[in-house]
Scaffold this motif. Structure first.
Motif, short mmCIF file in Angstrom:
data_model
loop_
_atom_site.label_atom_id
_atom_site.label_comp_id
_atom_site.label_asym_id
_atom_site.label_seq_id
_atom_site.Cartn_x
_atom_site.Cartn_y
_atom_site.Cartn_z
N ARG A 1 7.80 6.23 4.62
CA ARG A 1 7.02 6.69 3.47
C ARG A 1 5.91 7.61 3.97
O ARG A 1 5.30 7.37 4.99
N LEU B 1 2.42 10.01 2.76
CA LEU B 1 1.38 10.20 1.75
C LEU B 1 1.02 11.68 1.69
O LEU B 1 0.75 12.30 2.71
N ASN C 1 -1.58 14.45 -0.21
CA ASN C 1 -2.80 14.55 -1.01
C ASN C 1 -2.50 15.37 -2.27
O ASN C 1 -1.39 15.85 -2.47
N VAL D 1 0.52 16.55 3.79
CA VAL D 1 0.71 15.21 4.32
C VAL D 1 -0.62 14.69 4.87
O VAL D 1 -1.35 15.40 5.54
N LEU E 1 -2.25 8.54 8.39
CA LEU E 1 -3.11 7.36 8.33
C LEU E 1 -2.93 6.50 9.57
O LEU E 1 -1.84 6.45 10.14
N ILE F 1 -1.12 2.33 2.82
CA ILE F 1 -0.80 3.65 2.29
C ILE F 1 -0.96 3.70 0.77
O ILE F 1 -1.46 4.69 0.21
N ASP F 2 -0.56 2.63 0.08
CA ASP F 2 -0.63 2.62 -1.38
C ASP F 2 -2.08 2.58 -1.87
O ASP F 2 -2.44 3.29 -2.81
N TYR G 1 -4.71 3.65 -0.21
CA TYR G 1 -5.35 4.92 0.13
C TYR G 1 -4.89 6.02 -0.82
O TYR G 1 -5.67 6.89 -1.20
N ALA G 2 -3.62 5.98 -1.23
CA ALA G 2 -3.11 6.96 -2.19
C ALA G 2 -3.88 6.88 -3.51
O ALA G 2 -4.25 7.90 -4.08
N GLY H 1 -3.56 10.60 -4.26
CA GLY H 1 -2.38 11.14 -3.60
C GLY H 1 -1.09 10.55 -4.12
O GLY H 1 -1.08 9.71 -5.02
N THR H 2 0.01 11.00 -3.53
CA THR H 2 1.34 10.56 -3.92
C THR H 2 2.08 10.04 -2.69
O THR H 2 2.13 10.71 -1.66
N VAL H 3 2.65 8.84 -2.83
CA VAL H 3 3.46 8.26 -1.75
C VAL H 3 4.91 8.62 -2.04
O VAL H 3 5.41 8.42 -3.14
#
Length: 126
Positions: A2, A4, A6, A11, A14, A20-21, A23-24, A29-31
């Motif tokens: 996966r 991430l 912005n 990209v 991290l 990741i989820d 922080y998104a 942002g989009t994962v």
């Protein structure tokens, strides 16, 4: 795997300990689930989940390839001119054709508008 992205489509890398989820959500942002592991260091992630080799990377690789090819051809052209002038037989072309080829090779560089398109390389006498 996966990745991430912005909100500008870049990209975000991290540290492993960062979720990741979460922080998104924090950055808007989009994962994205990638379709496969990264094929090589040359490849960059796309928001579609696919990988691509950027055009600037391909261009730089083509420049390197064409410079190496030209550098390998120039001594052969010079040697063939000398060999023909000394009377060696069995070499295709004339000394003048090999001289013209050598001069064309000298111009096969980044100043040439066709460089580094390998389909437009100078052609050796035959």
């Amino acid at each position: 795997m996966r990745m991430l992205f912005n909100n500008e489509g870049f990209v975000v890398n991290l540290a492993e300990e960062i979720d990741i989820d979460e922080y998104a959500l924090l950055i808007g942002g989009t994962v994205v689930q990638m379709v496969s592991d990264r094929p090589s260091d040359r490849h960059q992630a796309l928001m579609t989940g696919e990988w691509e080799v950027p055009k600037d990377v391909i261009y730089a690789e083509n420049i390197l390839t064409e410079n190496q090819w030209r550098d390998s051809q120039m001594p052969t052209a010079q040697q063939n001119v000398t060999a023909i002038e000394y009377g060696e037989e069995g070499i295709p072309g004339t000394a003048q054709e090999w001289q013209k080829y050598w001069l064309a090779l000298r111009k096969w560089n980044e100043a040439n508008p066709d460089f580094p398109d390998s389909s437009k390389r100078p052609v050796a006498p035959s």
